[in-house]
Design a protein around this motif. Structure first.
Motif, mmCIF file in Angstrom:
data_model
loop_
_atom_site.group_PDB
_atom_site.id
_atom_site.type_symbol
_atom_site.label_atom_id
_atom_site.label_comp_id
_atom_site.label_asym_id
_atom_site.label_seq_id
_atom_site.Cartn_x
_atom_site.Cartn_y
_atom_site.Cartn_z
ATOM 1 N N MET A 1 0.848 -1.196 0.000
ATOM 2 C CA MET A 1 0.000 0.000 0.000
ATOM 3 C C MET A 1 0.882 1.245 0.000
ATOM 4 S SD MET A 1 -2.865 1.257 2.784
ATOM 5 C CE MET A 1 -3.935 -0.128 2.390
ATOM 6 N N ILE A 2 0.550 2.203 -0.831
ATOM 7 C CA ILE A 2 1.316 3.447 -0.890
ATOM 8 C C ILE A 2 1.000 4.302 0.329
ATOM 9 C CG2 ILE A 2 1.687 5.570 -2.203
ATOM 10 C CD1 ILE A 2 0.952 4.048 -4.722
ATOM 11 N N PHE A 3 2.042 4.740 0.997
ATOM 12 C CA PHE A 3 1.875 5.581 2.192
ATOM 13 C C PHE A 3 1.961 7.058 1.802
ATOM 14 C CE2 PHE A 3 4.172 7.881 5.627
ATOM 15 C CZ PHE A 3 3.107 7.960 6.520
ATOM 16 N N ILE A 4 0.914 7.801 2.107
ATOM 17 C CA ILE A 4 0.888 9.233 1.810
ATOM 18 C C ILE A 4 0.936 10.000 3.132
ATOM 19 C CG2 ILE A 4 -0.377 11.126 0.738
ATOM 20 C CD1 ILE A 4 -1.696 9.143 -1.101
ATOM 21 N N PRO A 5 2.065 10.592 3.471
ATOM 22 C CA PRO A 5 2.162 11.301 4.748
ATOM 23 C C PRO A 5 1.173 12.462 4.827
ATOM 24 C CG PRO A 5 4.329 10.969 3.744
ATOM 25 C CD PRO A 5 3.314 10.625 2.712
ATOM 26 N N LEU A 6 0.732 12.748 6.044
ATOM 27 C CA LEU A 6 -0.198 13.854 6.273
ATOM 28 C C LEU A 6 0.327 15.190 5.740
ATOM 29 C CD1 LEU A 6 -2.814 14.937 7.514
ATOM 30 C CD2 LEU A 6 -1.605 15.113 9.708
ATOM 31 N N PRO A 7 1.642 15.490 5.867
ATOM 32 C CA PRO A 7 2.126 16.764 5.318
ATOM 33 C C PRO A 7 1.850 16.928 3.826
ATOM 34 C CG PRO A 7 3.765 15.836 6.792
ATOM 35 C CD PRO A 7 2.708 14.801 6.632
ATOM 36 N N PHE A 8 1.849 15.825 3.045
ATOM 37 C CA PHE A 8 1.544 15.928 1.621
ATOM 38 C C PHE A 8 0.081 16.324 1.405
ATOM 39 C CE2 PHE A 8 5.044 12.798 0.060
ATOM 40 C CZ PHE A 8 6.005 13.718 0.483
ATOM 41 N N VAL A 9 -0.791 15.794 2.249
ATOM 42 C CA VAL A 9 -2.210 16.156 2.165
ATOM 43 C C VAL A 9 -2.390 17.635 2.481
ATOM 44 C CG1 VAL A 9 -4.512 15.708 3.087
ATOM 45 C CG2 VAL A 9 -2.908 13.817 2.779
ATOM 46 N N VAL A 10 -1.680 18.103 3.513
ATOM 47 C CA VAL A 10 -1.752 19.526 3.880
ATOM 48 C C VAL A 10 -1.234 20.394 2.745
ATOM 49 C CG1 VAL A 10 -0.835 21.278 5.445
ATOM 50 C CG2 VAL A 10 -1.620 19.083 6.350
ATOM 51 N N ALA A 11 -0.135 19.963 2.117
ATOM 52 C CA ALA A 11 0.416 20.723 0.994
ATOM 53 C C ALA A 11 -0.582 20.811 -0.152
ATOM 54 C CB ALA A 11 1.716 20.075 0.515
ATOM 55 N N LEU A 12 -1.275 19.719 -0.435
ATOM 56 C CA LEU A 12 -2.280 19.717 -1.502
ATOM 57 C C LEU A 12 -3.420 20.684 -1.173
ATOM 58 C CD1 LEU A 12 -3.407 18.560 -4.124
ATOM 59 C CD2 LEU A 12 -4.435 16.700 -2.783
ATOM 60 N N LEU A 13 -3.867 20.683 0.070
ATOM 61 C CA LEU A 13 -4.935 21.598 0.484
ATOM 62 C C LEU A 13 -4.495 23.051 0.356
ATOM 63 C CD1 LEU A 13 -6.314 19.728 3.639
ATOM 64 C CD2 LEU A 13 -7.337 19.843 1.356
ATOM 65 N N LEU A 14 -3.235 23.321 0.701
ATOM 66 C CA LEU A 14 -2.724 24.686 0.569
ATOM 67 C C LEU A 14 -2.647 25.106 -0.894
ATOM 68 C CD1 LEU A 14 0.096 24.651 3.279
ATOM 69 C CD2 LEU A 14 -2.046 25.930 3.367
ATOM 70 N N LEU A 15 -2.280 24.199 -1.780
ATOM 71 C CA LEU A 15 -2.237 24.513 -3.215
ATOM 72 C C LEU A 15 -3.644 24.774 -3.750
ATOM 73 C CD1 LEU A 15 0.446 21.985 -4.510
ATOM 74 C CD2 LEU A 15 0.687 24.460 -4.205
ATOM 75 N N ILE A 16 -4.624 24.009 -3.276
ATOM 76 C CA ILE A 16 -6.017 24.257 -3.670
ATOM 77 C C ILE A 16 -6.466 25.633 -3.178
ATOM 78 C CG2 ILE A 16 -8.399 23.501 -3.331
ATOM 79 C CD1 ILE A 16 -7.354 20.628 -3.204
ATOM 80 N N LEU A 17 -6.060 25.962 -1.957
ATOM 81 C CA LEU A 17 -6.374 27.281 -1.402
ATOM 82 C C LEU A 17 -5.743 28.380 -2.241
ATOM 83 C CD1 LEU A 17 -7.664 28.824 0.993
ATOM 84 C CD2 LEU A 17 -5.491 28.584 2.195
ATOM 85 N N PHE A 18 -4.508 28.174 -2.656
ATOM 86 C CA PHE A 18 -3.810 29.141 -3.507
ATOM 87 C C PHE A 18 -4.557 29.342 -4.828
ATOM 88 C CE2 PHE A 18 -0.749 29.952 -6.926
ATOM 89 C CZ PHE A 18 -0.122 31.103 -6.457
ATOM 90 N N ALA A 19 -4.971 28.248 -5.452
ATOM 91 C CA ALA A 19 -5.698 28.332 -6.721
ATOM 92 C C ALA A 19 -7.040 29.043 -6.538
ATOM 93 C CB ALA A 19 -5.913 26.929 -7.296
#
Length: 335
Positions: free
Chosen positions: A1-19
């Protein structure tokens, strides 16, 4: 199973916020430092995920340098809303680059001092931001009155986030010294991510400003009669021109229309009326909104836009502050 750390999820949310901020359809200029702050926060979150999620130790040098960029960007974003002159901020760009350069030098020659240096940088800029905000919402002379109070609160949260990050660094530093470093990873992961989210949301909330031409200002006057004269002149202008209907009206624009220094208007209203300029302008808006709700069949939303508000939350909050009830309740009572 691919492990996606929580910081990557936060980074994605911040990029969505930026857009989302970029796609706002508003006739106001972008606050570039705040937008950059969102991107840097996302980058910092990615680096945190690489280091603590996948054990990539090579980012250890870049992470503290990127962290040192965050406080100056937060300060620059606030400064853009407070000062009329961009030249004064541009002249300080070299000065605000010092923290990142200092951390880079420490990472090269004295790594043990990085934590202490970062704490001083974060706390120092938090204090500087709070000093800029001493006049309250009136300090945001370039922010529209409709959003001055939310922007002020967002900036205070941003300063609190800087202090939170500094507190986390202190705790982690003490934790490593006491040889109980097993708590450090959890604290870094949760605490720093919380600080980044707060910073990102705060930057997005206050990320818009209009920078008008520079205006000359004299020293504020203290005579009560002069305060009343100033307010009378602004009152006459507001009633004749109905400037409050302009959703992007801010203190500097009001000062230019009245031909009175912005500081003089703010001081007079604060001292003589015991309210800030944002509340003063919104009182006019709510007064006309009450009239329209009572005398016309226009919807609450139509009335909201006509008197200068752009969001229902601000309209309802200010309407309740002035009348003690909601717009719907006001219309029902008057009806």
């Amino acid at each position: 199973m691919i492990f996606i750390p929580l910081p990557f999820v936060v980074a994605l949310l911040l990029l969505i916020l930026f857009a989302t901020v970029l796609r706002r359809d508003e006739e106001v200029a972008l606050n570039l430092p705040f937008l950059a702050l969102i991107l840097v926060s996302a980058l910092q979150s990615v680096l945190s995920g690489l280091r603590w999620g996948y054990g990539v130790q090579g980012v250890g040098l870049a992470a503290p340098v990127i962290a040192a960029v965050v406080p100056p960007l937060a300060y620059a974003g606030v400064f853009t809303l407070v000062k009329t002159s961009r030249r004064s901020l541009a002249a300080r760009i070299g000065l605000h680059a010092v923290p990142a350069i200092l951390i880079l030098l420490l990472a090269t020659f004295w790594r043990d001092a990085i934590d202490v240096a970062l704490v001083l940088v974060f706390v120092g800029y938090a204090v500087a931001i709070l000093l800029l905000m001493r006049p309250g919402a009136d300090a945001l002379r370039l922010a529209p009155f409709e959003g001055a109070v939310p922007a002020y609160r967002a900036i205070i949260f941003a300063a609190a986030a800087l202090c939170l990050s500094a507190a986390i660094d202190i705790f982690v530093f003490l934790d490593f010294i006491s040889a109980h470093s097993e708590r450090a990873l959890a604290l870094i992961s949760v605490g720093n991510l919380a600080a980044l989210v707060i910073l990102g949301i705060a930057a997005a909330a206050a990320s818009r400003s209009r920078v008008p031409p520079e205006t000359a200002e004299g020293a504020p006057r203290s005579d009560t009669s002069e305060d009343k004269e100033t307010i009378a002149m602004v009152d006459a202008l507001m009633e004749a021109k109905k400037l409050y209907r302009d959703a992007n009206l801010n203190l500097d624009r009001l000062a230019r229309k009245a031909g009175i220094p912005a500081r003089q208007i703010s001081t007079a209203i604060n001292r003589a009326m015991d309210k800030n300029v944002s509340q003063y302008v919104n009182d006019y808006r709510i007064g006309e909104a009450c009239h329209l709700l009572s005398a016309t069949e226009k919807s609450v939303t139509e009335v909201m836009f006509e008197v200068g508000f752009q969001t229902k939350s601000n309209f309802n909050r200010e309407f309740r502050r002035v009348t003690g009830m909601t717009p719907v309740a006001w219309r029902q009572r008057r009806g």
